[in-house]
Design a protein around this motif. Structure first.
Motif, PDB file in Angstrom:
ATOM      1  N   ASN A 146      -4.474 -10.265  -5.052  1.00 49.06           N
ATOM      2  CA  ASN A 146      -4.629  -9.765  -3.771  1.00 49.06           C
ATOM      3  C   ASN A 146      -3.419  -9.847  -2.973  1.00 49.06           C
ATOM      4  O   ASN A 146      -2.763  -8.958  -2.453  1.00 49.06           O
ATOM      5  CB  ASN A 146      -5.522 -10.642  -3.190  1.00 49.06           C
ATOM      6  CG  ASN A 146      -5.683 -10.405  -1.770  1.00 49.06           C
ATOM      7  OD1 ASN A 146      -5.039  -9.790  -1.046  1.00 49.06           O
ATOM      8  ND2 ASN A 146      -6.555 -11.604  -1.091  1.00 49.06           N
ATOM      9  N   ILE A 182      -5.053  -3.359  -9.421  1.00 50.78           N
ATOM     10  CA  ILE A 182      -6.355  -3.229  -8.795  1.00 50.78           C
ATOM     11  C   ILE A 182      -7.607  -3.507  -9.910  1.00 50.78           C
ATOM     12  O   ILE A 182      -8.403  -4.094  -9.593  1.00 50.78           O
ATOM     13  CB  ILE A 182      -6.445  -2.010  -8.056  1.00 50.78           C
ATOM     14  CG1 ILE A 182      -5.184  -1.711  -7.064  1.00 50.78           C
ATOM     15  CG2 ILE A 182      -7.654  -1.602  -7.612  1.00 50.78           C
ATOM     16  CD1 ILE A 182      -5.371  -0.378  -6.146  1.00 50.78           C
ATOM     17  N   LEU A 221      -0.956  -7.382  -4.437  1.00 53.63           N
ATOM     18  CA  LEU A 221      -1.476  -5.826  -3.904  1.00 53.63           C
ATOM     19  C   LEU A 221      -1.117  -5.576  -2.468  1.00 53.63           C
ATOM     20  O   LEU A 221      -0.857  -4.408  -2.287  1.00 53.63           O
ATOM     21  CB  LEU A 221      -2.706  -5.735  -4.332  1.00 53.63           C
ATOM     22  CG  LEU A 221      -3.173  -5.496  -5.824  1.00 53.63           C
ATOM     23  CD1 LEU A 221      -4.541  -5.476  -5.851  1.00 53.63           C
ATOM     24  CD2 LEU A 221      -2.577  -4.273  -6.244  1.00 53.63           C
ATOM     25  N   TYR A 271       2.342  -4.357  -3.252  1.00 54.56           N
ATOM     26  CA  TYR A 271       2.366  -3.210  -4.024  1.00 54.56           C
ATOM     27  C   TYR A 271       1.215  -2.479  -4.241  1.00 54.56           C
ATOM     28  O   TYR A 271       0.677  -2.747  -5.205  1.00 54.56           O
ATOM     29  CB  TYR A 271       2.877  -3.645  -5.577  1.00 54.56           C
ATOM     30  CG  TYR A 271       4.149  -4.524  -5.280  1.00 54.56           C
ATOM     31  CD1 TYR A 271       5.339  -3.672  -5.483  1.00 54.56           C
ATOM     32  CD2 TYR A 271       4.200  -5.777  -5.554  1.00 54.56           C
ATOM     33  CE1 TYR A 271       6.737  -4.469  -5.425  1.00 54.56           C
ATOM     34  CE2 TYR A 271       5.596  -6.395  -5.452  1.00 54.56           C
ATOM     35  CZ  TYR A 271       6.448  -5.712  -5.235  1.00 54.56           C
ATOM     36  OH  TYR A 271       8.088  -6.379  -5.248  1.00 54.56           O
ATOM     37  N   PRO A 272       0.608  -1.773  -3.288  1.00 52.47           N
ATOM     38  CA  PRO A 272      -0.662  -1.383  -3.136  1.00 52.47           C
ATOM     39  C   PRO A 272      -0.760  -0.117  -4.172  1.00 52.47           C
ATOM     40  O   PRO A 272      -2.065   0.252  -4.292  1.00 52.47           O
ATOM     41  CB  PRO A 272      -0.793  -0.731  -1.833  1.00 52.47           C
ATOM     42  CG  PRO A 272       0.437  -0.870  -1.367  1.00 52.47           C
ATOM     43  CD  PRO A 272       1.453  -1.389  -1.917  1.00 52.47           C
ATOM     44  N   ASP A 328      -0.236  -0.071  -7.504  1.00 49.56           N
ATOM     45  CA  ASP A 328      -0.202  -0.661  -8.573  1.00 49.56           C
ATOM     46  C   ASP A 328      -1.923  -0.681  -9.268  1.00 49.56           C
ATOM     47  O   ASP A 328      -2.479  -1.567  -9.016  1.00 49.56           O
ATOM     48  CB  ASP A 328       0.519  -2.150  -8.898  1.00 49.56           C
ATOM     49  CG  ASP A 328       0.525  -2.537 -10.275  1.00 49.56           C
ATOM     50  OD1 ASP A 328      -0.076  -1.786 -11.408  1.00 49.56           O
ATOM     51  OD2 ASP A 328       1.500  -3.258 -10.536  1.00 49.56           O
TER      52      ASP A 328
END
Lengths: 139, 68
Positions: free
Chosen positions: A79, A92, A82, A85-86, A88
């Protein structure tokens, strides 16, 4: 080998590269530890893990409680990754898997030993279970 | 905004009681450069972040500091 070199080796100082960035923005760390190995290291990413001096990860008893904590930790660490680095998508996916697994283990634990969160169905009983001990730091 | 879970993030096993050490830890948790004041600083900064990612990230960091 002189004493200085001996001390360096003993404390594993050469591995303490805290000031060297081991991770760059464009890198995509597809390799992550499995939840147990990541949990005992406090870090899901082999690229980012630096052992402190000559410390070894403390082996915990591999029971359901440890795995519940380990999956929750794994999901939480990813979490935080992310957040930065949203985009990736692999991560997820890993986040979803770990979260679902952690939820399942927590549900199992609570049905056996009582509520850990206030909005769990094991809390919808008389006598009111939420204010009963033990707290996690009590034996 | 917060819910708590009645378990620790990592198991602790207290083998020895050390009051002197406890005093050091106390300032680490509640003193001027402590986890608590860091949490509050992050939370305050969170409200002046211009974008959604910044808000979310600082909220998560503040939560992390509170957890510690």
């Amino acid at each position: 080998m002189n004493n200085y070199q001996k001390a360096l080796d003993y404390y594993n100082y050469n591995n303490n590269n805290f000031n060297q960035p081991t991770f760059t923005k464009n890198e995509n760390p597809s390799a992550i530890y499995d939840p147990y190995q990541g949990f005992i290291r406090g870090n899901m990413f082999p690229d980012l893990y630096n052992a402190y001096k000559n410390n070894q990860p403390y082996a915990l008893k591999e029971d359901a409680f440890t795995y519940m904590d380990a999956f929750a930790f794994a999901a939480h660490d990813i979490n935080l990754y992310l957040d930065i680095y949203p985009d990736d998508k692999d991560m997820i996916k890993a986040f979803s898997d770990f979260t679902l697994q952690a939820d399942k283990l927590m549900e199992e634990y609570q049905s056996k030993y009582g509520p850990l969160v206030v909005n769990n169905k094991t809390n919808m009983v008389y006598p009111w279970a939420w204010d009963m001990g033990p707290w996690p730091w009590e034996n | 905004m917060w819910k708590y879970v009645k378990k620790l993030q990592y198991p602790v096993n207290i083998r020895k009681k050390d009051l002197k050490m406890a005093k050091y830890l106390y300032s680490q948790y509640g003193g001027p450069d402590s986890e608590l004041s860091a949490a509050l600083r992050y939370l305050e900064q969170r409200y002046t972040m211009p974008d959604d990612r910044g808000k979310a990230l600082l909220t998560d960091i503040a939560t992390e500091e509170l957890a510690q």
